[in-house]
Design a protein around this motif. Sequence first.
Motif, PDB file in Angstrom:
ATOM      1  N   GLN A   1      35.420  34.697  37.737  1.00 12.10           N
ATOM      2  CA  GLN A   1      36.012  35.972  37.858  1.00 12.10           C
ATOM      3  C   GLN A   1      36.062  36.613  36.381  1.00 12.10           C
ATOM      4  O   GLN A   1      36.530  37.842  36.523  1.00 12.10           O
ATOM      5  N   ARG A   2      35.722  36.063  35.466  1.00 11.16           N
ATOM      6  CA  ARG A   2      35.679  36.466  34.153  1.00 11.16           C
ATOM      7  C   ARG A   2      34.430  37.128  33.946  1.00 11.16           C
ATOM      8  O   ARG A   2      33.806  37.551  32.785  1.00 11.16           O
TER       9      ARG A   2
ATOM     10  N   VAL B   1      29.360  33.459  42.132  1.00 10.95           N
ATOM     11  CA  VAL B   1      30.431  33.076  43.095  1.00 10.95           C
ATOM     12  C   VAL B   1      31.333  31.846  42.281  1.00 10.95           C
ATOM     13  O   VAL B   1      32.458  31.903  42.463  1.00 10.95           O
ATOM     14  N   ALA B   2      30.614  31.073  41.413  1.00  8.36           N
ATOM     15  CA  ALA B   2      31.329  29.805  40.931  1.00  8.36           C
ATOM     16  C   ALA B   2      30.390  29.635  39.698  1.00  8.36           C
ATOM     17  O   ALA B   2      29.226  29.340  39.691  1.00  8.36           O
TER      18      ALA B   2
ATOM     19  N   THR C   1      35.833  29.049  39.827  1.00  2.01           N
ATOM     20  CA  THR C   1      36.063  30.222  40.408  1.00  2.01           C
ATOM     21  C   THR C   1      36.749  30.940  39.416  1.00  2.01           C
ATOM     22  O   THR C   1      36.509  32.262  39.190  1.00  2.01           O
ATOM     23  N   LEU C   2      37.631  30.551  38.746  1.00  7.69           N
ATOM     24  CA  LEU C   2      38.308  31.388  37.456  1.00  7.69           C
ATOM     25  C   LEU C   2      37.457  31.882  36.705  1.00  7.69           C
ATOM     26  O   LEU C   2      37.490  33.008  36.261  1.00  7.69           O
TER      27      LEU C   2
END
Lengths: 295, 196
Positions: free
Chosen positions: B135-136, B75-76, B131-132
């Motif tokens: 997402q990778r 998630v993070a 978060t960014l």
Amino acid sequence: MSRVDYDLFRRGTAATIEAAATVLPTDVADALRRALEKETGEAARSALAYIVENIELSQKSTSPICQDTGYPTFWVELPAAWDRSRVAAIIREEVAAATERSALRPNAVDIVTGKNSGDNTGILVPAVYFDDAQGDSVKVKLILKGGGSENVSCQYKLPMGSLGAGRDLEGVRKVVLHGIFEAQGFGCGPGIIGVAIGGDRAQGYSLAKKQLMRSLSDRSPVPELAALEETLLRQGNELNVGAMGFGGATTVLGVKIAAAHRHPASYFVTIAYGCWALRRKVMVLSSEGFAVSDH
Amino acid sequence: MESIRLNLPADRQLVKSLKVGDEVRLFGNIVTGRDAAHKYLVEQRPDSVRDILKGTFIYHCGPVVKKVGGGWGVVAAGPTTSIREEPYEAQVLEEYGLAGAIGKGGMGEKTLAGLVKTGSVYLHAVGGVATLLAQRMKRVVEVRMLEEFGTPEAFWVIEVEDFPALVTMDSHGDSLHRQVLEASRKRFDELLKQKG
């Protein structure tokens, strides 16, 4: 006037925790965007661009801005009709529930066994402090402050010969600047600096952390302290430590100072370093329901 | 700036050629490991995690994860402060054949000497952009020592795609952190003398 409504309090607390973890306060987000616009250092500019993009992504996907969702710290202002122990229990339950939903990372580790409790509850965790309410409404201030930024928070005892810092506001200037210099790289800058002058050691840390709840546009009502806030913001940035310690124009986004009376023998200056991901929210309960705001 | 693609396990010649200021993008498996992991790797010297560490990067990170179906989702997952691993990192890099470490805040002289000795690099990910970076991350490949260490401290093997980081310490003995520290110390000394 707010009724005593524990169920509403519970729902409001859950929403406040989620908002704090996922939506950066507008004043901080705007300050970071301005920092990006004026940054010329290539590495710092790239870091700020990722930071700004991440703020937007987190808000959109309601996922935590930073994986370190910190030490959950609540300041609760409660009218007399409310039961403090019941409120503390609800906060504890909602922190555990938010952890279960992956809105918070489990951050409570037992000192003796080394075991993570898994739900962010434990001895003195979450931290909940009570105050009497000013009026008759319930107010909850929440900060989720990460471990990295807490590790670079510090306390000075004046005088400090090595910096030529005496027991006056000029001495305070020197040690706060030293604290900003020392935090480079470790606190996820650009940082927000909460400062407490005076008090005993425990009061200093508490008062300094509370300054992080203030809006970035807020100035101390004491003219001498407001002037010092401005000087330290300017000089802190002149260190050119920059975002993430990569070297750059914005090292601090704000300096917020408060003072307490001190013992004649003591002169403490305490710094609460807030990382750029300053996750603070305030909830107010009213007869209409609850409202969550940035400060 | 043109960024450099690093497929994992890494081409060690390419890693060795990286310089402070280079931006890289990682593709492949990385492994999280922070305080408990580093202490464990040095004090116990376990064989049980050698296979996942060899040739890749150890990521100083304690992620927020979520159970998804039978597996896990991230998630993070931003970096944590690396300097806490300073007593261990040089030894960890050498002993486990890592291409380097990813974290934030930089590391000290002992690690820098380790990078020179082993031809590895320290990569700086942007702190807090969890978060960014999550997402990778395409998927959690596996997790080890979860029960013993808890979520933040476990070894999470994560497949990343286009994971951005900056080389801030290299195998030639250069460190951006040392450069900034020296320049800002000079500024600090001047500001001390100035009146507010």
